[in-house]
Design a protein around this motif. Sequence first.
Motif, PDB file in Angstrom:
ATOM      1  N   VAL A 220      53.994  51.142  67.954  1.00  0.00           N
ATOM      2  CA  VAL A 220      54.394  50.825  68.894  1.00  0.00           C
ATOM      3  C   VAL A 220      55.020  49.924  69.278  1.00  0.00           C
ATOM      4  CG1 VAL A 220      54.224  50.726  72.034  1.00  0.00           C
ATOM      5  CG2 VAL A 220      53.020  52.564  70.704  1.00  0.00           C
ATOM      6  N   VAL A 221      54.669  48.461  68.833  1.00  0.00           N
ATOM      7  CA  VAL A 221      55.032  47.382  68.225  1.00  0.00           C
ATOM      8  C   VAL A 221      56.568  47.029  67.963  1.00  0.00           C
ATOM      9  CG1 VAL A 221      55.126  44.905  67.720  1.00  0.00           C
ATOM     10  CG2 VAL A 221      52.726  46.158  69.255  1.00  0.00           C
ATOM     11  N   ARG A 222      56.300  48.256  66.584  1.00  0.00           N
ATOM     12  CA  ARG A 222      57.905  48.139  65.600  1.00  0.00           C
ATOM     13  C   ARG A 222      58.959  49.251  66.721  1.00  0.00           C
ATOM     14  NH1 ARG A 222      56.081  46.327  60.893  1.00  0.00           N
ATOM     15  NH2 ARG A 222      57.608  47.296  59.927  1.00  0.00           N
ATOM     16  N   LEU A 223      58.140  50.001  66.522  1.00  0.00           N
ATOM     17  CA  LEU A 223      59.322  51.161  67.083  1.00  0.00           C
ATOM     18  C   LEU A 223      59.946  49.959  69.062  1.00  0.00           C
ATOM     19  CD1 LEU A 223      57.834  54.498  67.373  1.00  0.00           C
ATOM     20  CD2 LEU A 223      59.643  53.404  66.361  1.00  0.00           C
ATOM     21  N   THR A 224      59.459  49.561  69.838  1.00  0.00           N
ATOM     22  CA  THR A 224      59.774  48.723  70.687  1.00  0.00           C
ATOM     23  C   THR A 224      60.666  47.605  70.399  1.00  0.00           C
ATOM     24  OG1 THR A 224      58.236  49.446  72.826  1.00  0.00           O
ATOM     25  CG2 THR A 224      59.179  47.673  73.230  1.00  0.00           C
ATOM     26  N   ARG A 225      60.294  47.039  68.976  1.00  0.00           N
ATOM     27  CA  ARG A 225      60.827  45.240  69.190  1.00  0.00           C
ATOM     28  C   ARG A 225      62.428  45.855  68.659  1.00  0.00           C
ATOM     29  NH1 ARG A 225      61.486  44.342  63.778  1.00  0.00           N
ATOM     30  NH2 ARG A 225      62.302  41.635  63.553  1.00  0.00           N
ATOM     31  N   ARG A 226      61.991  47.319  68.075  1.00  0.00           N
ATOM     32  CA  ARG A 226      63.693  47.416  67.200  1.00  0.00           C
ATOM     33  C   ARG A 226      64.615  47.784  68.064  1.00  0.00           C
ATOM     34  NH1 ARG A 226      66.591  46.083  63.964  1.00  0.00           N
ATOM     35  NH2 ARG A 226      65.336  45.754  62.576  1.00  0.00           N
ATOM     36  N   SER A 227      63.707  48.936  68.654  1.00  0.00           N
ATOM     37  CA  SER A 227      64.817  48.852  70.565  1.00  0.00           C
ATOM     38  C   SER A 227      65.230  47.860  71.208  1.00  0.00           C
ATOM     39  CB  SER A 227      64.555  50.209  71.226  1.00  0.00           C
ATOM     40  OG  SER A 227      65.120  50.910  72.050  1.00  0.00           O
ATOM     41  N   VAL A 228      64.404  46.890  71.384  1.00  0.00           N
ATOM     42  CA  VAL A 228      64.931  46.055  71.904  1.00  0.00           C
ATOM     43  C   VAL A 228      66.203  45.241  71.439  1.00  0.00           C
ATOM     44  CG1 VAL A 228      63.582  44.347  73.494  1.00  0.00           C
ATOM     45  CG2 VAL A 228      62.999  46.104  73.535  1.00  0.00           C
ATOM     46  N   ILE A 229      65.716  45.073  70.513  1.00  0.00           N
ATOM     47  CA  ILE A 229      66.726  44.217  69.420  1.00  0.00           C
ATOM     48  C   ILE A 229      68.224  45.068  69.616  1.00  0.00           C
ATOM     49  CG2 ILE A 229      67.268  43.221  67.531  1.00  0.00           C
ATOM     50  CD1 ILE A 229      64.689  42.956  66.252  1.00  0.00           C
ATOM     51  N   ASP A 235      77.643  45.997  73.819  1.00  0.00           N
ATOM     52  CA  ASP A 235      78.364  45.040  74.463  1.00  0.00           C
ATOM     53  C   ASP A 235      78.579  45.398  75.498  1.00  0.00           C
ATOM     54  OD1 ASP A 235      79.791  45.191  72.317  1.00  0.00           O
ATOM     55  OD2 ASP A 235      80.428  46.961  72.250  1.00  0.00           O
ATOM     56  N   TYR A 236      77.803  45.847  76.629  1.00  0.00           N
ATOM     57  CA  TYR A 236      77.789  45.784  78.161  1.00  0.00           C
ATOM     58  C   TYR A 236      76.142  45.048  78.647  1.00  0.00           C
ATOM     59  CZ  TYR A 236      72.908  49.130  76.919  1.00  0.00           C
ATOM     60  OH  TYR A 236      71.938  48.593  76.511  1.00  0.00           O
ATOM     61  N   ILE A 237      74.906  44.154  77.330  1.00  0.00           N
ATOM     62  CA  ILE A 237      74.411  43.118  77.963  1.00  0.00           C
ATOM     63  C   ILE A 237      75.456  41.967  77.707  1.00  0.00           C
ATOM     64  CG2 ILE A 237      72.469  41.967  76.709  1.00  0.00           C
ATOM     65  CD1 ILE A 237      71.530  44.283  78.137  1.00  0.00           C
ATOM     66  N   GLY A 255      68.485  46.069  80.584  1.00  0.00           N
ATOM     67  CA  GLY A 255      67.447  46.737  78.950  1.00  0.00           C
ATOM     68  C   GLY A 255      66.776  46.938  79.055  1.00  0.00           C
ATOM     69  N   MET A 256      66.125  46.508  80.026  1.00  0.00           N
ATOM     70  CA  MET A 256      64.221  47.090  79.849  1.00  0.00           C
ATOM     71  C   MET A 256      64.236  48.773  80.082  1.00  0.00           C
ATOM     72  SD  MET A 256      61.590  46.462  80.265  1.00  0.00           S
ATOM     73  CE  MET A 256      59.837  47.086  80.415  1.00  0.00           C
ATOM     74  N   LYS A 257      65.437  49.580  80.490  1.00  0.00           N
ATOM     75  CA  LYS A 257      65.726  50.826  80.912  1.00  0.00           C
ATOM     76  C   LYS A 257      66.385  51.568  79.771  1.00  0.00           C
ATOM     77  CE  LYS A 257      67.334  55.001  83.549  1.00  0.00           C
ATOM     78  NZ  LYS A 257      68.428  55.165  85.204  1.00  0.00           N
ATOM     79  N   ASN A 258      67.707  51.071  79.300  1.00  0.00           N
ATOM     80  CA  ASN A 258      67.954  51.435  78.049  1.00  0.00           C
ATOM     81  C   ASN A 258      67.163  51.542  76.668  1.00  0.00           C
ATOM     82  OD1 ASN A 258      70.940  52.157  79.314  1.00  0.00           O
ATOM     83  ND2 ASN A 258      70.237  50.058  80.341  1.00  0.00           N
ATOM     84  N   MET A 264      60.883  56.861  74.062  1.00  0.00           N
ATOM     85  CA  MET A 264      59.629  57.847  74.184  1.00  0.00           C
ATOM     86  C   MET A 264      59.797  58.106  73.902  1.00  0.00           C
ATOM     87  SD  MET A 264      61.233  57.480  78.504  1.00  0.00           S
ATOM     88  CE  MET A 264      59.786  58.516  78.987  1.00  0.00           C
ATOM     89  N   PRO A 265      60.527  59.986  73.090  1.00  0.00           N
ATOM     90  CA  PRO A 265      60.162  60.869  72.373  1.00  0.00           C
ATOM     91  C   PRO A 265      59.163  60.314  71.435  1.00  0.00           C
ATOM     92  CG  PRO A 265      62.569  61.385  72.738  1.00  0.00           C
ATOM     93  CD  PRO A 265      61.879  59.633  72.835  1.00  0.00           C
ATOM     94  N   GLN A 266      59.880  59.110  71.011  1.00  0.00           N
ATOM     95  CA  GLN A 266      58.802  58.765  69.402  1.00  0.00           C
ATOM     96  C   GLN A 266      57.265  59.027  69.808  1.00  0.00           C
ATOM     97  OE1 GLN A 266      61.013  56.435  66.587  1.00  0.00           O
ATOM     98  NE2 GLN A 266      62.310  57.225  67.796  1.00  0.00           N
ATOM     99  N   LEU A 267      57.538  58.194  71.005  1.00  0.00           N
ATOM    100  CA  LEU A 267      56.052  57.481  71.100  1.00  0.00           C
ATOM    101  C   LEU A 267      55.187  58.511  72.010  1.00  0.00           C
ATOM    102  CD1 LEU A 267      57.088  54.026  73.724  1.00  0.00           C
ATOM    103  CD2 LEU A 267      56.028  54.118  72.357  1.00  0.00           C
TER     104      LEU A 267
END
Length: 343
Positions: A220-229, A235-237, A255-258, A264-267
């Motif tokens: 979960v840490v690795r998936l969330t980290r990659r998604s946040v990065i 561009d919208y950020i 950023g949080m929702k996106n 979510m599917p992988q989790l």
Amino acid sequence: MLVYLGRRLNLLFFTLLILCIASYTLAFLFPGDPLTNLSGNPISSEDQAQQLRMMYALDDGYIAGFWQYLKLTLSGEWGLSLTSQNPIFADICQFLPASLELSLYAMAVSLLVGIPLGIAAGLNHRRYTDMSILSVSLVGFSMPVFWLALLLILIFSLQWGGLPMSGRVSLIYEIPQYSGFMLVDILQADIDNKKQVLMDALHHLILPTLSLSIVTCSLVVRLTRRSVINVMASDYIKAAYAKGLSRTQVFWHHGMKNALLPIMPQLAMQFTVLLTNAMIVEVIFSWPGIGEWMMQAIYQRDFPAIRGGMLAVSALVVIVTICVDLLIRTIYPLSKKQLHAQV
């Protein structure tokens, strides 16, 4: 959406049908009499054998026999255990909630710990915080579940002596079974010292839950980290930063929702992995779940119980996977072309 639902239900139907065919075939592949492997009744007389052959339609060919077996399976007639002579379906209904309880608690711990750590690592990309969290998650992800469980028992039960190493609750307590979930049953039971019994059950739950959740939490840490990065580099950020918003406002408003929606599917799919890993942990901690029950059946060469347990666990994993896929498709339509459940 209706077309997608039809495809998923079609996949579910044929997958369960294949599982039933495999379960029926196992009765002929296991050592011993196929009739005993199907019914769980030791044949003591010719009349009994003839009745059972008529019951399972073994004299009418493979297809007719499978059709009869399918009707008996759908009605809950899964045969008897050779060792206990209890109905297999009743045993599965008794032991399966313990496995589900352990998996649900481990999943909750993994999400509550893994998502904040993944967000912290993603927001501090290539910094000391990111490197530290990523290193710890790599160690946790690399640990085999059975080895981790034994290590926790060695440290927290044998050396420190603070936590129990087996069971769901101490033997001095007798908890009536309502739902099969120990904590729920304790809260519903009319017993003395309910708070003390509840704390005892929580102590028994700590080590098995940690054994399961550490590996999943690392993922979960690795998936969330990659998604946040990926989200924070979009561009919208950058446009939000150009408007003068602070780092905190940009992340929580944009950023949080996106960042969480794509993973979510992988989790959600990790629950099926947890369920299968829980069967290993149950044997180590003597947790009275479906995994420990099936292992005892293997030791005792209880072929009807092995066949029924394999069918139940496989069907549960397939059903949960398809249901999670449909739920995610409903709340996250972008997953239509990007993410699907893997059966």
